[in-house]
Scaffold this motif. Structure first.
Motif, PDB file in Angstrom:
ATOM      1  N   TYR A  58       0.844  -1.187   0.000  1.00 54.85           N
ATOM      2  CA  TYR A  58       0.000   0.000   0.000  1.00 54.85           C
ATOM      3  C   TYR A  58       0.886   1.247   0.000  1.00 54.85           C
ATOM      4  O   TYR A  58       1.914   1.291   0.691  1.00 54.85           O
ATOM      5  CB  TYR A  58      -0.908  -0.006   1.230  1.00 54.85           C
ATOM      6  N   PRO A  59       0.526   2.257  -0.778  1.00 53.92           N
ATOM      7  CA  PRO A  59       1.385   3.451  -0.866  1.00 53.92           C
ATOM      8  C   PRO A  59       1.737   4.050   0.484  1.00 53.92           C
ATOM      9  O   PRO A  59       2.869   4.490   0.697  1.00 53.92           O
ATOM     10  CB  PRO A  59       0.534   4.415  -1.711  1.00 53.92           C
ATOM     11  N   ARG A  60       0.784   4.056   1.413  1.00 63.14           N
ATOM     12  CA  ARG A  60       1.071   4.597   2.743  1.00 63.14           C
ATOM     13  C   ARG A  60       2.174   3.787   3.430  1.00 63.14           C
ATOM     14  O   ARG A  60       3.032   4.343   4.112  1.00 63.14           O
ATOM     15  CB  ARG A  60      -0.209   4.593   3.582  1.00 63.14           C
ATOM     16  N   MET A  61       2.148   2.461   3.252  1.00 66.44           N
ATOM     17  CA  MET A  61       3.137   1.608   3.890  1.00 66.44           C
ATOM     18  C   MET A  61       4.519   1.832   3.273  1.00 66.44           C
ATOM     19  O   MET A  61       5.526   1.884   3.982  1.00 66.44           O
ATOM     20  CB  MET A  61       2.722   0.147   3.752  1.00 66.44           C
ATOM     21  N   VAL A  62       4.571   1.965   1.967  1.00 71.91           N
ATOM     22  CA  VAL A  62       5.846   2.238   1.307  1.00 71.91           C
ATOM     23  C   VAL A  62       6.409   3.569   1.790  1.00 71.91           C
ATOM     24  O   VAL A  62       7.596   3.683   2.124  1.00 71.91           O
ATOM     25  CB  VAL A  62       5.679   2.241  -0.225  1.00 71.91           C
ATOM     26  N   SER A  63       5.538   4.584   1.870  1.00 75.40           N
ATOM     27  CA  SER A  63       5.993   5.912   2.285  1.00 75.40           C
ATOM     28  C   SER A  63       6.534   5.901   3.707  1.00 75.40           C
ATOM     29  O   SER A  63       7.568   6.510   4.001  1.00 75.40           O
ATOM     30  CB  SER A  63       4.844   6.924   2.169  1.00 75.40           C
ATOM     31  N   MET A  64       5.857   5.202   4.626  1.00 78.44           N
ATOM     32  CA  MET A  64       6.336   5.226   6.010  1.00 78.44           C
ATOM     33  C   MET A  64       7.633   4.436   6.167  1.00 78.44           C
ATOM     34  O   MET A  64       8.481   4.778   6.998  1.00 78.44           O
ATOM     35  CB  MET A  64       5.259   4.749   6.981  1.00 78.44           C
ATOM     36  N   ASN A  65       7.829   3.407   5.342  1.00 78.10           N
ATOM     37  CA  ASN A  65       9.111   2.700   5.388  1.00 78.10           C
ATOM     38  C   ASN A  65      10.236   3.576   4.851  1.00 78.10           C
ATOM     39  O   ASN A  65      11.353   3.556   5.380  1.00 78.10           O
ATOM     40  CB  ASN A  65       9.017   1.382   4.622  1.00 78.10           C
ATOM     41  N   ARG A  66       9.935   4.370   3.841  1.00 81.39           N
ATOM     42  CA  ARG A  66      10.959   5.301   3.337  1.00 81.39           C
ATOM     43  C   ARG A  66      11.256   6.393   4.361  1.00 81.39           C
ATOM     44  O   ARG A  66      12.416   6.790   4.522  1.00 81.39           O
ATOM     45  CB  ARG A  66      10.489   5.908   2.016  1.00 81.39           C
ATOM     46  N   ARG A  67      10.229   6.851   5.063  1.00 77.90           N
ATOM     47  CA  ARG A  67      10.467   7.850   6.112  1.00 77.90           C
ATOM     48  C   ARG A  67      11.303   7.262   7.250  1.00 77.90           C
ATOM     49  O   ARG A  67      12.183   7.940   7.812  1.00 77.90           O
ATOM     50  CB  ARG A  67       9.137   8.404   6.637  1.00 77.90           C
ATOM     51  N   MET A  68      11.037   6.006   7.578  1.00 82.02           N
ATOM     52  CA  MET A  68      11.842   5.377   8.623  1.00 82.02           C
ATOM     53  C   MET A  68      13.281   5.210   8.157  1.00 82.02           C
ATOM     54  O   MET A  68      14.229   5.444   8.932  1.00 82.02           O
ATOM     55  CB  MET A  68      11.230   4.029   9.014  1.00 82.02           C
ATOM     56  N   ARG A  69      13.475   4.802   6.927  1.00 79.55           N
ATOM     57  CA  ARG A  69      14.832   4.725   6.375  1.00 79.55           C
ATOM     58  C   ARG A  69      15.539   6.065   6.511  1.00 79.55           C
ATOM     59  O   ARG A  69      16.698   6.126   6.964  1.00 79.55           O
ATOM     60  CB  ARG A  69      14.771   4.319   4.905  1.00 79.55           C
ATOM     61  N   ASP A  70      14.858   7.135   6.135  1.00 81.62           N
ATOM     62  CA  ASP A  70      15.467   8.464   6.194  1.00 81.62           C
ATOM     63  C   ASP A  70      15.770   8.872   7.637  1.00 81.62           C
ATOM     64  O   ASP A  70      16.799   9.505   7.914  1.00 81.62           O
ATOM     65  CB  ASP A  70      14.545   9.494   5.538  1.00 81.62           C
ATOM     66  N   ALA A  71      14.877   8.509   8.559  1.00 80.38           N
ATOM     67  CA  ALA A  71      15.088   8.848   9.971  1.00 80.38           C
ATOM     68  C   ALA A  71      16.280   8.078  10.536  1.00 80.38           C
ATOM     69  O   ALA A  71      17.076   8.630  11.313  1.00 80.38           O
ATOM     70  CB  ALA A  71      13.832   8.548  10.779  1.00 80.38           C
ATOM     71  N   LEU A  72      16.415   6.824  10.173  1.00 78.31           N
ATOM     72  CA  LEU A  72      17.566   6.034  10.628  1.00 78.31           C
ATOM     73  C   LEU A  72      18.862   6.603  10.074  1.00 78.31           C
ATOM     74  O   LEU A  72      19.880   6.693  10.780  1.00 78.31           O
ATOM     75  CB  LEU A  72      17.404   4.574  10.201  1.00 78.31           C
ATOM     76  N   ARG A  73      18.802   7.002   8.821  1.00 79.39           N
ATOM     77  CA  ARG A  73      19.994   7.595   8.198  1.00 79.39           C
ATOM     78  C   ARG A  73      20.377   8.902   8.902  1.00 79.39           C
ATOM     79  O   ARG A  73      21.553   9.129   9.215  1.00 79.39           O
ATOM     80  CB  ARG A  73      19.722   7.847   6.714  1.00 79.39           C
TER      81      ARG A  73
END
Length: 265
Positions: A212-227
């Motif tokens: 789901y687009p929302r799920m993809v977006s939140m995983n990308r946000r988490m990736r960015d936050a970890l980075r």
């Protein structure tokens, strides 16, 4: 793999609870201790859900990890707004019982925690809260922003019979209303900001390109936050949706990451 059931009267939950434990063929109750990977199911699942992955047995058999499969149904493995104490159960009782019952590396660097969807998010919350217990996190399609959810962003998808995402009512029964103490406690971005540097984590996360687009977006946000937080991690986007076929296809990556980062005895 050898599959066992461990049952006891849970003080945190107030009734008998069971976990499934899968032992590799190399397991021995004496000698070198074994690292442990705790895998948490998705919303509405149970301690048997991970066993539907057809390649799970092969992954367990090919390495030296003990696999532990607890359950919380729809309770997100947290201490929720209704007073159910699944965080206390998981982090306290389950970990202690497994270490007492089996020949484990009974230290944070011998324990990993992971999961799918709800379970992937809960794995990250609990590792950030309890870095003294876990050193590795593995998430498939993690629903990390559940504490931040407002209303029902999945309303338009309710016709999908395979959709296992709570309604607004069910969500707020667990998380409380927007701004609740429960939501603040498990906000993953707050947890990242407040993490303890003496408990470093190694994190693996992936998401399906057809999720789901929302799920993809939140995983990308988490990736960015970890980075941004300089937390060591591996992030992958690969074919698949929000389902157990996607999880099964990613098992080699999850187990390879866990084995490479967990300390053996």
């Amino acid at each position: 793999m050898k599959v066992l059931t461990e049952t006891w009267e849970s003080a945190a939950i107030g009734r008998k609870k069971s976990v499934t434990v899968a032992l590799p063929p190399t397991y021995s109750p004496v000698g070198r201790p074994f690292p442990v990977l705790y895998l948490l199911h998705g919303f509405g699942g149970n301690r048997h859900t991970w066993l539907q992955c057809e390649d799970l047995a092969a992954e367990v058999d090919s390495g030296d990890l003990i696999l532990v499969l607890p359950e919380s149904g729809r309770a997100w493995f947290i201490n929720d707004a209704r007073g159910r104490r699944y965080e206390d159960y998981l982090v306290g009782e389950v970990v202690r019982h497994v270490d007492d019952r089996f020949n484990t590396v009974a230290r944070r660097d011998g324990r990993g925690i992971g999961g799918f969807s709800m379970g992937g998010a809960a794995a990250l919350y609990q590792a950030l809260l309890h870095g003294d217990r876990f050193s590795v996190v593995c998430s498939n399609g993690g629903a990390f922003e559940a504490p931040l959810r407002e209303g029902d962003p999945y309303h338009g998808l309710r016709g999908d019979r395979n959709l296992a995402i709570p309604t607004t009512r069910d969500h707020e029964r667990v998380w409380g209303p927007v701004g609740s103490a429960v939501r603040r406690r498990y906000d993953p971005y707050r947890l990242l900001r407040n993490r303890r540097p003496e408990h470093p984590l190694s994190i693996y996360l992936d998401v399906g390109l057809d999720d789901y687009p929302r799920m993809v977006s939140m995983n990308r946000r988490m990736r960015d936050a970890l980075r941004a937080a300089a937390v060591p991690h591996e992030y992958r986007e690969r074919p698949g949706g929000h389902d157990w076929d996607f999880v099964n296809a990613g098992l080699p990556d999850v187990f390879a990451f866990a084995r490479s980062h967990l300390l053996s005895g």
